[in-house]
Write an enzyme that holds these catalytic residues in place. Structure first.
Site: not given
Ligand SMILES: *Cc1c(COP(=O)(O)O)cnc(C)c1O
Length: 432
Positions: A149, A244, A272
């Site tokens: 994701y 990511d 995060k």
């Molecule tokens: C949480 C997450 C996202 C998206 O971040 P948001 O702040 O919720 O938009 C993208 N990539 C990874 C790996 C994530 O865990």
């Protein structure tokens, strides 16, 4: 389903009202507990390793607001720094020294990052990094992995994990085919599949984006040689490698998964933890690539609230706390104790499980077979997971309400918290 051992009358009332006001009653899908069933609890406040719901029940928390709370919720140092920053105003829309401070900390910490741009969420960071990959290489195609994701931007909502996996949606209506026609996917940990994609369009692929340790299809670590192989392949075809690290940054290690595994990507996204509980994302990497970003270069990307002083302050304080000696040793120790304990108890109580942890990230699937990718993850017994989740909740343990999410620990979790969690797990698993 009605809770049997905890009283959640107020949660039920508030969530019923919320469902009339907001789609599904929430501001983000997984919070609604749809995949595990039953009543979501409505939070009142959080502190350290704990959350309290609006009915006054206390839970040990392994979601940590989906990752940011790595120092524990509402850490007094973060809160007092925020109080101070608040007095100077909430948003400048102009340069501030706080951006330099956090940028320097990120650049010092993350091996691939020589320059960084702050945004407001992980989604925004991933959207921008895809544009940058394409701008820099002059190529349109990107490779992503099934079950990973990268936020909810159109071109990334293909075989996506997290809430999309949770709800069993392979894709989303409203995403035009043209938006995803340049996104190609491969199974995670399948280097041969990636090689085949490069061979079939050698000059068209801008790069590969992945979670270096998957958290959004449940917890899935990279197989030995997978990240190395991607580094070699992308270099061979003149494509970019993007980690990511929105989830893994400052969690798998201070320098993220790239530090832990010793593989340096070209670009990295963060989120995060670097916001310490306020909305922050970032993308960064090689200076020659980042120099393409406006106003240094022609690739446009902007944000009214980007780099705002409150978010920068929370991020700076959180990273300072993580820099103290022994923090990652403590996270590893406590999380290993939890993960080993859960797997052991599951076996002793007659359940087939597969799982593990790295640093402060863990997961357990209800399948006896190894999980290397999203297809393997989907073999987990989801109805058993739902019953496990509900049972743990009733025993005062808050786990992510989906099999397809990783669990998170924090510096606030004590040995006693882990012991209590394992006791609860033994009771729940014995009666599952
Ligand atoms: C949480 C997450 C996202 C998206 O971040 P948001 O702040 O919720 O938009 C993208 N990539 C990874 C790996 C994530 O865990």
């Amino acid at each position: 389903m009605v809770n049997t051992t905890i009283k959640t009358t107020k949660s039920e009332e508030i969530f019923a009202a919320a469902q009339k006001l907001m789609p599904g009653g929430v501001s983000s899908p997984v919070r609604a507990f749809k995949s595990v069933g039953g009543q979501p609890i409505v939070f009142d406040h959080v502190k350290g390793a704990y959350i309290w719901d609006i009915d006054g029940n206390q839970y040990i928390d392994y979601v940590g607001t989906w990752g940011p709370a790595i120092c524990g919720h509402a850490h007094p140092d973060v809160i007092s720094a925020l109080h101070e920053a608040l007095e100077k105003g909430t948003s400048f829309g102009a340069p501030s020294v706080l951006e330099n401070v956090l940028a320097s900390m990120v650049i010092d910490a993350v091996p691939s990052i020589e320059m960084v741009r702050f945004v407001n969420s992980g989604t925004e960071a991933c959207m921008a990094v895809i544009r940058l990959m394409r701008a820099f290489t002059g190529r349109d195609k990107i490779i992503k992995f099934e079950g990973c994701y990268h936020g909810h931007a159109d071109m990334l909502l293909v075989q996506a994990g997290s809430g999309v996996a949770t709800l069993g949606l392979p894709d989303s209506p409203g995403v035009p085919k043209s938006a995803t026609s340049n996104t190609v996917t491969a199974p995670y940990n399948d280097l041969e599949a990636v090689k085949a994609l490069f061979e079939s369009s050698p000059d068209e692929i801008a790069g590969v984006i992945l979670e270096p340790v998957v958290g959004n299809a449940g917890f899935i670590p990279p197989d030995a040689g997978f990240l190395e192989g991607l580094r070699v392949l992308t270099q061979e075809y003149g494509a970019l490698l993007v980690f990511d690290e929105v989830m893994t940054g400052f969690r798998i290690a201070y320098g993220g998964a790239q530090e832990k595994f010793g593989i340096t990507p070209d670009l990295t996204t963060l989120g995060k933890v670097i916001g310490g509980g306020l909305p922050v994302g970032a993308y960064g990497g090689r200076k020659d690539i980042m120099s393409m970003v406006a106003p240094a270069g022609p690739m446009y990307q902007a944000g009214t609230l980007s780099g705002n002083p409150l978010a920068m302050t929370a991020g700076i304080k959180t990273l300072e706390l993580l820099q103290k000696p022994g923090t990652y040793e403590q996270l590893e120790r406590i999380t290993k104790k939890l993960s080993d304990g859960l797997l052991q108890i599951a076996k002793e109580t007659g359940h087939e499980v597969y799982g593990g942890q790295i640093s402060a990230m863990f997961g357990m699937f209800f399948t006896g077979e190894p999980v290397h990718n999203y297809a393997d993850a989907k073999k987990s017994d989801l109805s058993k997971f739902s019953r496990f989740h509900r049972g743990m909740l009733e025993h005062g343990v808050y786990l992510a309400p989906s099999q397809f999410e990783a669990g998170f620990t924090s510096l606030a979790h004590t040995d006693e918290d882990i012991d209590r969690t394992l006791e609860a797990a033994r009771e729940v698993l014995s009666n599952l």
